[in-house]
Structures are given as C-alpha cells and as structure tokens.
Scaffold this motif. Structure first.
Motif, PDB file in Angstrom:
ATOM      1  N   GLU A 221       1.030  -1.236   0.169  1.00  0.00           N
ATOM      2  CA  GLU A 221      -0.136   0.105   0.112  1.00  0.00           C
ATOM      3  C   GLU A 221       1.344   0.992  -0.307  1.00  0.00           C
ATOM      4  N   ILE A 222       0.460   2.884  -0.743  1.00  0.00           N
ATOM      5  CA  ILE A 222       0.758   3.386  -0.960  1.00  0.00           C
ATOM      6  C   ILE A 222       0.926   4.127   0.124  1.00  0.00           C
ATOM      7  N   LEU A 223       2.375   4.851   1.287  1.00  0.00           N
ATOM      8  CA  LEU A 223       1.782   6.159   2.119  1.00  0.00           C
ATOM      9  C   LEU A 223       2.414   7.144   1.568  1.00  0.00           C
ATOM     10  N   PHE A 224       1.883   7.926   2.620  1.00  0.00           N
ATOM     11  CA  PHE A 224       1.958   9.850   1.846  1.00  0.00           C
ATOM     12  C   PHE A 224       1.453  10.548   3.211  1.00  0.00           C
ATOM     13  N   VAL A 225       2.182  11.697   3.378  1.00  0.00           N
ATOM     14  CA  VAL A 225       1.851  12.415   4.395  1.00  0.00           C
ATOM     15  C   VAL A 225       0.810  13.525   4.099  1.00  0.00           C
ATOM     16  N   SER A 229      -6.428  20.213   5.934  1.00  0.00           N
ATOM     17  CA  SER A 229      -6.261  22.025   5.787  1.00  0.00           C
ATOM     18  C   SER A 229      -4.524  22.621   6.159  1.00  0.00           C
ATOM     19  N   ASN A 230      -4.254  23.504   4.868  1.00  0.00           N
ATOM     20  CA  ASN A 230      -2.926  24.341   5.485  1.00  0.00           C
ATOM     21  C   ASN A 230      -2.908  24.613   7.264  1.00  0.00           C
ATOM     22  N   GLY A 231      -1.558  24.425   7.591  1.00  0.00           N
ATOM     23  CA  GLY A 231      -1.509  25.041   8.855  1.00  0.00           C
ATOM     24  C   GLY A 231      -2.191  24.017   9.743  1.00  0.00           C
ATOM     25  N   GLN A 232      -2.615  22.828   9.848  1.00  0.00           N
ATOM     26  CA  GLN A 232      -3.363  21.879  10.777  1.00  0.00           C
ATOM     27  C   GLN A 232      -2.354  20.994  10.923  1.00  0.00           C
ATOM     28  N   PRO A 233      -2.290  19.654  11.511  1.00  0.00           N
ATOM     29  CA  PRO A 233      -1.470  18.676  12.207  1.00  0.00           C
ATOM     30  C   PRO A 233      -0.898  17.599  10.810  1.00  0.00           C
ATOM     31  N   GLU A 234       0.170  17.303  10.689  1.00  0.00           N
ATOM     32  CA  GLU A 234       0.267  16.359   9.796  1.00  0.00           C
ATOM     33  C   GLU A 234      -0.039  14.967   9.789  1.00  0.00           C
ATOM     34  N   HIS A 235      -1.185  14.232   8.991  1.00  0.00           N
ATOM     35  CA  HIS A 235      -0.389  12.603   9.618  1.00  0.00           C
ATOM     36  C   HIS A 235      -0.584  11.628   7.762  1.00  0.00           C
ATOM     37  N   LEU A 236      -0.668  10.510   8.663  1.00  0.00           N
ATOM     38  CA  LEU A 236      -0.174   9.689   7.299  1.00  0.00           C
ATOM     39  C   LEU A 236      -1.642   9.289   6.808  1.00  0.00           C
ATOM     40  N   TYR A 237      -1.731   9.082   5.967  1.00  0.00           N
ATOM     41  CA  TYR A 237      -2.308   7.775   5.070  1.00  0.00           C
ATOM     42  C   TYR A 237      -2.132   6.253   4.363  1.00  0.00           C
ATOM     43  N   LYS A 238      -2.865   6.599   3.577  1.00  0.00           N
ATOM     44  CA  LYS A 238      -2.267   5.206   2.738  1.00  0.00           C
ATOM     45  C   LYS A 238      -3.535   4.835   1.552  1.00  0.00           C
ATOM     46  N   TYR A 239      -3.048   4.765   0.433  1.00  0.00           N
ATOM     47  CA  TYR A 239      -4.243   4.443  -0.713  1.00  0.00           C
ATOM     48  C   TYR A 239      -3.797   2.601  -0.932  1.00  0.00           C
ATOM     49  N   SER A 240      -4.992   2.714  -0.753  1.00  0.00           N
ATOM     50  CA  SER A 240      -5.387   0.834  -0.647  1.00  0.00           C
ATOM     51  C   SER A 240      -6.640   0.993  -1.404  1.00  0.00           C
ATOM     52  N   ASP A 241      -6.730  -0.519  -2.809  1.00  0.00           N
ATOM     53  CA  ASP A 241      -7.918  -0.889  -3.110  1.00  0.00           C
ATOM     54  C   ASP A 241      -8.809   0.148  -3.176  1.00  0.00           C
ATOM     55  N   GLY A 242      -8.333   1.672  -3.743  1.00  0.00           N
ATOM     56  CA  GLY A 242      -8.956   2.839  -4.241  1.00  0.00           C
ATOM     57  C   GLY A 242      -9.851   3.290  -3.205  1.00  0.00           C
ATOM     58  N   SER A 243      -9.191   3.131  -2.389  1.00  0.00           N
ATOM     59  CA  SER A 243      -9.747   4.234  -1.142  1.00  0.00           C
ATOM     60  C   SER A 243      -8.454   4.869  -0.849  1.00  0.00           C
ATOM     61  N   VAL A 244      -8.613   6.291   0.564  1.00  0.00           N
ATOM     62  CA  VAL A 244      -7.335   6.506   1.205  1.00  0.00           C
ATOM     63  C   VAL A 244      -8.340   6.939   1.970  1.00  0.00           C
ATOM     64  N   ILE A 245      -6.682   5.897   3.184  1.00  0.00           N
ATOM     65  CA  ILE A 245      -7.162   5.570   4.479  1.00  0.00           C
ATOM     66  C   ILE A 245      -6.577   6.201   5.748  1.00  0.00           C
ATOM     67  N   LEU A 246      -6.903   7.226   6.236  1.00  0.00           N
ATOM     68  CA  LEU A 246      -5.734   7.711   7.761  1.00  0.00           C
ATOM     69  C   LEU A 246      -5.279   6.780   8.654  1.00  0.00           C
ATOM     70  N   VAL A 247      -4.056   6.725   8.255  1.00  0.00           N
ATOM     71  CA  VAL A 247      -3.212   5.489   9.352  1.00  0.00           C
ATOM     72  C   VAL A 247      -3.153   5.607  10.575  1.00  0.00           C
ATOM     73  N   SER A 248      -2.558   7.171  10.649  1.00  0.00           N
ATOM     74  CA  SER A 248      -2.044   7.594  12.180  1.00  0.00           C
ATOM     75  C   SER A 248      -2.426   8.921  12.110  1.00  0.00           C
ATOM     76  N   ASP A 249      -2.454   9.494  13.688  1.00  0.00           N
ATOM     77  CA  ASP A 249      -2.586  10.592  13.365  1.00  0.00           C
ATOM     78  C   ASP A 249      -1.072  11.406  14.744  1.00  0.00           C
TER      79      ASP A 249
END
Length: 249
Positions: A221-225, A229-249
């Motif tokens: 699965e593809i991971l990205f940060v 919105s601008n200025g908000q905390p960074e989160h780790l996301y993943k792309y999997s099977d056509g969906s974007v999912i929040l992995v960790s905040d």
C-alpha cells in the motif's frame, strides 16, 4: 533519515555527527556536513556528498569501514545521483572532455565510469533508483517532458510523456505510483499502469506534503503525509484498493 528494509541498515544524526547503523554496529561518518545520503540496494554501502566548499561525492564501504572518494571525470549536476546496482552509482552529469551530457555510471570497485545514456536536447528534472533501473524525468527545453526507465545495460523504456514534475516514485506489482503533476491536472498522487494515468487523490486529504515523498508498506500500500488544511497537524495516510485511509494522526 535513511532505512534499508532488506538489511536493516540505517543512517541517523546524533551529537552533531552522522552515523550508519550496520550489522548492529554504529559507524561514524567523519565529516561535519554531508548531503544526499543514499543506502545501496543491499545495504552494504552508503553514498553521500561531503559538503565543504563544494560537493565531493563519496561512498562508505560499511563491511570494511572505509571511505571511498569517487574519481569521476563527469561533473555531477546538482544532486541527481542514486544507486543502480549494489556496487554501481548512476548520475546525471557532463563529461567536459568528451563534451557529452547524460546519465553516467560509476563502479565503486573498479572506479570505471561509463556513459549509460546521452541527453543532447534537454536536461534531467528527477532521478531515482527503482526496481532494476532508474526512473528518469527528462525535459526537452519546453517542448515536452518524458518519464523513462533506464536499465543498467542502457535499455530505455518510455513510460509517459504526460508527466510534468515528480517528487517521488514507487513501483508496486508492475504499476508505478508517482507524487507529482501531469498535463492538465493538479499536484497529486497518480497511478501509471501500461501507459494509462489515473489520479488517486482529490479532496481528501486536501494538502499533500510533497517533500515527504512516498513509501510502500509490507502489504504494497502507498503511504504519504498530508493534512486536512494548511497549518493543520500532519497525518499519515495510505492508498489501498481505491480508497484513501487515515493510518495515524
């Protein structure tokens, strides 16, 4: 700041010094400033630029705890350099004697330098080791931009002429995933499958941190940060099977 999952070799910074962790030993790199740390595919070497008055290319042989200074004749352009095999580096540069520009390889065992691929009417915008070759974005002076994959034997496979910019690229199951921009579209993450480009991200998350790059987890699965919105905390996301999912905040 670098981690090789095959060998568990990694680089880190501690007490104002750079180190490489290799075979359960921490090896110090004896330079105050270095740049562009890149671990070789099997994790036995680390490339870096010694960043003093100018950028001097060097490799740390981790097995022998020995620094190797490259004797390259071609001048490396910017920091476009990466491993193409375990003992060969590839870089974009210019051989001023032969008046040839393009991609050169350097064998750290034999010190042999070869011109792998010539570029006569453009320049390189992106270079990264991927699978058994190099992903290379080449712009032809405003005419068009092409994404190629160059093999270690010099074979060139054209992937797309729709790509404009790339910050990072990964290969998963014969598909390419790039963080960048394509023609007539915005900065996002795209999937390239047999020449067909598909945009994967739209409004969620609304901000992608391109400088953070892409990664791939054990499930492919593809991971990205990003963030909402601008200025908000960074989160780790993943792309999997056509969906974007929040992995960790």
């Amino acid at each position: 700041n670098n981690f090789n999952i095959e060998s568990n070799t990694y680089t880190f910074y501690k007490d104002n010094s750079f180190y490489v962790h290799y075979n359960s030993i921490d090896i110090k790199i004896d330079h105050n400033k270095i740049a562009s740390l890149k671990i070789s595919p099997d994790g036995n070497y680390v490339f870096y630029f010694i960043n003093d008055e100018f950028l001097e290319p060097a490799v740390m042989d981790l097995k022998n705890k020995k620094e190797i200074l490259l004797k390259n004749k071609a001048v490396i352009s910017g920091q476009f350099i990466d491993w193409i095999t375990e003992e060969k580096l590839a870089y974009y540069g210019v051989d001023t004697e032969g008046k040839v520009s393009g991609i050169f390889t350097y064998d750290i065992k034999s010190n042999d330098e070869e011109n792998l691929y010539k570029i006569s009417n453009g320049y390189v915008k992106f270079l990264k080791h991927i699978d058994d070759g190099l992903a290379l974005v080449e712009e032809h002076y405003g005419e068009d931009t092409v994404l190629n994959i160059i093999n270690v034997n010099g074979t060139v496979k054209e992937i797309s002429r729709e790509v404009i910019d790339i910050n990072d690229i990964e290969s998963v199951n014969d598909k390419l995933y790039l963080l960048g921009r394509v023609k007539n579209n915005s900065y996002s993450i795209y999937e390239l499958d047999n020449g067909v480009i598909k945009r994967l991200l739209f409004d969620f998350p609304s901000v992608i941190y391109s400088e953070k790059g892409l990664s791939v987890n054990e499930s492919g699965e593809i991971l990205f940060v990003g963030s909402t919105s601008n200025g908000q905390p960074e989160h780790l996301y993943k792309y999997s099977d056509g969906s974007v999912i929040l992995v960790s905040d």
